[in-house]
Write a protein that holds these residues in place. Sequence first.
Motif, PDB file in Angstrom:
ATOM      1  N   CYS A  40       0.830  -1.205   0.000  1.00  0.00           N
ATOM      2  CA  CYS A  40       0.000   0.000   0.000  1.00  0.00           C
ATOM      3  C   CYS A  40       0.860   1.248   0.000  1.00  0.00           C
ATOM      4  O   CYS A  40       2.026   1.239   0.364  1.00  0.00           O
ATOM      5  CB  CYS A  40      -0.979   0.016   1.155  1.00  0.00           C
ATOM      6  SG  CYS A  40      -0.245   0.248   2.763  1.00  0.00           S
ATOM      7  N   HIS A  86      11.683   8.398   6.758  1.00  0.00           N
ATOM      8  CA  HIS A  86      10.722   9.318   7.381  1.00  0.00           C
ATOM      9  C   HIS A  86       9.284   8.994   7.027  1.00  0.00           C
ATOM     10  O   HIS A  86       8.365   9.484   7.658  1.00  0.00           O
ATOM     11  CB  HIS A  86      11.015  10.748   6.938  1.00  0.00           C
ATOM     12  CG  HIS A  86      12.299  11.272   7.485  1.00  0.00           C
ATOM     13  ND1 HIS A  86      12.394  11.876   8.706  1.00  0.00           N
ATOM     14  CD2 HIS A  86      13.559  11.252   6.988  1.00  0.00           C
ATOM     15  CE1 HIS A  86      13.655  12.231   8.928  1.00  0.00           C
ATOM     16  NE2 HIS A  86      14.378  11.864   7.904  1.00  0.00           N
ATOM     17  N   SER A 132       7.888   5.839   6.630  1.00  0.00           N
ATOM     18  CA  SER A 132       7.382   4.516   6.979  1.00  0.00           C
ATOM     19  C   SER A 132       6.657   4.590   8.322  1.00  0.00           C
ATOM     20  O   SER A 132       6.988   5.420   9.150  1.00  0.00           O
ATOM     21  CB  SER A 132       8.540   3.520   7.086  1.00  0.00           C
ATOM     22  OG  SER A 132       8.992   3.185   5.798  1.00  0.00           O
ATOM     23  N   PRO A 133       5.677   3.703   8.524  1.00  0.00           N
ATOM     24  CA  PRO A 133       4.920   3.750   9.774  1.00  0.00           C
ATOM     25  C   PRO A 133       5.781   3.299  10.954  1.00  0.00           C
ATOM     26  O   PRO A 133       6.764   2.607  10.784  1.00  0.00           O
ATOM     27  CB  PRO A 133       3.777   2.779   9.543  1.00  0.00           C
ATOM     28  CG  PRO A 133       4.225   1.878   8.467  1.00  0.00           C
ATOM     29  CD  PRO A 133       5.206   2.635   7.631  1.00  0.00           C
ATOM     30  N   ASP A 167       1.014  11.082   2.891  1.00  0.00           N
ATOM     31  CA  ASP A 167       1.634  11.568   4.132  1.00  0.00           C
ATOM     32  C   ASP A 167       2.251  10.454   4.977  1.00  0.00           C
ATOM     33  O   ASP A 167       2.740  10.715   6.088  1.00  0.00           O
ATOM     34  CB  ASP A 167       0.653  12.377   4.990  1.00  0.00           C
ATOM     35  CG  ASP A 167       0.345  13.716   4.330  1.00  0.00           C
ATOM     36  OD1 ASP A 167       1.193  14.207   3.561  1.00  0.00           O
ATOM     37  OD2 ASP A 167      -0.746  14.255   4.569  1.00  0.00           O
ATOM     38  N   VAL A 168       2.229   9.219   4.478  1.00  0.00           N
ATOM     39  CA  VAL A 168       2.954   8.138   5.142  1.00  0.00           C
ATOM     40  C   VAL A 168       4.075   7.681   4.201  1.00  0.00           C
ATOM     41  O   VAL A 168       5.249   7.688   4.561  1.00  0.00           O
ATOM     42  CB  VAL A 168       2.032   6.949   5.482  1.00  0.00           C
ATOM     43  CG1 VAL A 168       2.838   5.812   6.108  1.00  0.00           C
ATOM     44  CG2 VAL A 168       0.917   7.398   6.419  1.00  0.00           C
ATOM     45  N   HIS A 169       3.692   7.324   2.982  1.00  0.00           N
ATOM     46  CA  HIS A 169       4.671   6.853   2.003  1.00  0.00           C
ATOM     47  C   HIS A 169       5.115   7.947   1.026  1.00  0.00           C
ATOM     48  O   HIS A 169       6.097   7.780   0.319  1.00  0.00           O
ATOM     49  CB  HIS A 169       4.108   5.681   1.212  1.00  0.00           C
ATOM     50  CG  HIS A 169       3.792   4.496   2.074  1.00  0.00           C
ATOM     51  ND1 HIS A 169       2.553   4.290   2.605  1.00  0.00           N
ATOM     52  CD2 HIS A 169       4.563   3.488   2.532  1.00  0.00           C
ATOM     53  CE1 HIS A 169       2.568   3.183   3.334  1.00  0.00           C
ATOM     54  NE2 HIS A 169       3.775   2.687   3.311  1.00  0.00           N
ATOM     55  N   PHE A 187      -5.388   6.832  -0.808  1.00  0.00           N
ATOM     56  CA  PHE A 187      -4.908   5.532  -0.383  1.00  0.00           C
ATOM     57  C   PHE A 187      -4.882   4.641  -1.608  1.00  0.00           C
ATOM     58  O   PHE A 187      -5.849   4.573  -2.357  1.00  0.00           O
ATOM     59  CB  PHE A 187      -5.870   4.966   0.658  1.00  0.00           C
ATOM     60  CG  PHE A 187      -5.409   3.680   1.240  1.00  0.00           C
ATOM     61  CD1 PHE A 187      -4.813   3.639   2.487  1.00  0.00           C
ATOM     62  CD2 PHE A 187      -5.558   2.499   0.537  1.00  0.00           C
ATOM     63  CE1 PHE A 187      -4.367   2.448   3.014  1.00  0.00           C
ATOM     64  CE2 PHE A 187      -5.117   1.304   1.055  1.00  0.00           C
ATOM     65  CZ  PHE A 187      -4.528   1.279   2.306  1.00  0.00           C
ATOM     66  N   VAL A 228       0.257   5.299   1.029  1.00  0.00           N
ATOM     67  CA  VAL A 228      -0.680   6.180   1.717  1.00  0.00           C
ATOM     68  C   VAL A 228      -0.108   7.595   1.766  1.00  0.00           C
ATOM     69  O   VAL A 228       1.059   7.795   2.109  1.00  0.00           O
ATOM     70  CB  VAL A 228      -0.932   5.674   3.165  1.00  0.00           C
ATOM     71  CG1 VAL A 228      -1.935   6.566   3.884  1.00  0.00           C
ATOM     72  CG2 VAL A 228      -1.408   4.235   3.157  1.00  0.00           C
TER      73      VAL A 228
END
Lengths: 289, 289
Positions: A26, A286, A288-289, A30-32, A109, A28
């Motif tokens: 996945c 920076h 990655s969860p 602001d995450v990936h 997403f 996402v």
Amino acid sequence: VAAGLGDDAATLEVPPGEQLVVSSDCSVEDVHFRRAWFSGHEIGYRAAMAALSDLAAMGASPLGITLVLAFPPAQRHEIEAVADGIAAAARETRCRILGGDLSRAAALFCSVTVLGSAPHPVRRAGARVGDALFVTGTLGAPGAALRALNAGDAPSAGQRARFARPQARLREGRWAAAHGASAMIDISDGLVSDAAHLAAAGGVGLTIDLDRLPVVQGVTAAAAAGSGEEYELLFAAASDLATGDFEREVALSLTRIGEVAAAAPGGRVTFVQAGRRVDLAPGHDHFSP
Amino acid sequence: VAAGLGDDAATLEVPPGEQLVVSSDCSVEDVHFRRAWFSGHEIGYRAAMAALSDLAAMGASPLGITLVLAFPPAQRHEIEAVADGIAAAARETRCRILGGDLSRAAALFCSVTVLGSAPHPVRRAGARVGDALFVTGTLGAPGAALRALNAGDAPSAGQRARFARPQARLREGRWAAAHGASAMIDISDGLVSDAAHLAAAGGVGLTIDLDRLPVVQGVTAAAAAGSGEEYELLFAAASDLATGDFEREVALSLTRIGEVAAAAPGGRVTFVQAGRRVDLAPGHDHFSP
């Protein structure tokens, strides 16, 4: 590119005698990734290539992609660009979009499932003591681009292209599988992390010579080893592997960077530079969860 | 239940001579469900069964599941319940969790890809003029539960169970495929919508007798035909199909509700009740995008 979208599910023929290889990833907001960094087309293209890279790491050929896209209703126009980016990656790697699902959501997403097949998938486990370690291409460009973007600077065009339009090393992975690779992984978390994964899976100690690392101009070997989003392949194979044949056949460099030195339950990676041991910490991503 | 999670991708054997069948579905908080309605376990179980229902509609046997879960970091504990619910659905349907991806996100997002196989997958297209139309089980309970929840009332225990823990009709779909079903679909959008999909795919006119519809107590045939989330199967087959054998072998009712009356390019569905034609609009699902 789309096929079979009219049914409850899509159907696919797996070549006789081959195993199915499957992976889901996945991506996402602001995450990936940050929206400001990429066009919608690049967001889709990257998400698909990142998933396809998992097939490359198994030595598999892609058969098809399913995708799930969720997005805020106001961004419906942009999601078409994301889907176009995924379709472009599918076209370039000659696989079909098999179907998927759309939904609204608070943020963008994107989930991509890739299906492929291989006569003998190559795993992370299996590296043999005495094998040499090889890496495809050159390292360091995506990490340099990410550092520049995080600092508010513009990355160079070449570094940005490697970050925004990664290439799944599918031909390279198949070549390695066909030439006896005993273990393989893609360098999506960075060489330091992924070499540790390969060592742990095989219960072996790896030695990697930083002086041999193929790095882009302006990036140190240590920085290139620490940064992720590379999507090059790291594999173990016999030390007399014909790297010249590889480079001629797939038009990419293949570099011997170390060896499988010993059995080591739990795995161990030793980096050396100028003949001395160097301690490297895994890169910090920076996004990655 | 998990297998092959250590590699870049999972591998799977597709039974020789069978086709691979694949579908991806997503389930998004406040789009497909409200958190207040379901436990985390139910959210996962429903998401997996909804995806598995697409395999049932093709007459396929499940082989494996990949999943992508994204969630706010503060809800890490609850996501374990969601994953447990997906694993429970996998266990009950005897398929493996093949791998997946985790991420943080602003809201709970769950994407499930199901892989199965069938010797001869049944499609939406293919209904033959003269075939009869059959539906598995009884309709109306999930719609009644959804109406109660939307009105702030408590649904009956039975209605709630059908809504919160749907069952993919896998054995039923395989039985239909093995007994010559010419076209099949699951009723996830409601009978009115999905009969229209079957008619359109096959270019046929369907006639459905509302008086024959198997409905739960307290729900009208029109309401049962309009509401979604049913996950029963609608299929066309020869009119002398042995419904008694079906009911004995899979322990669920099978009801003949109409026929494939004529060729009709673009498709057409005619509902009749007490010998008269009735106009029914597709059900409105409050939780679809």
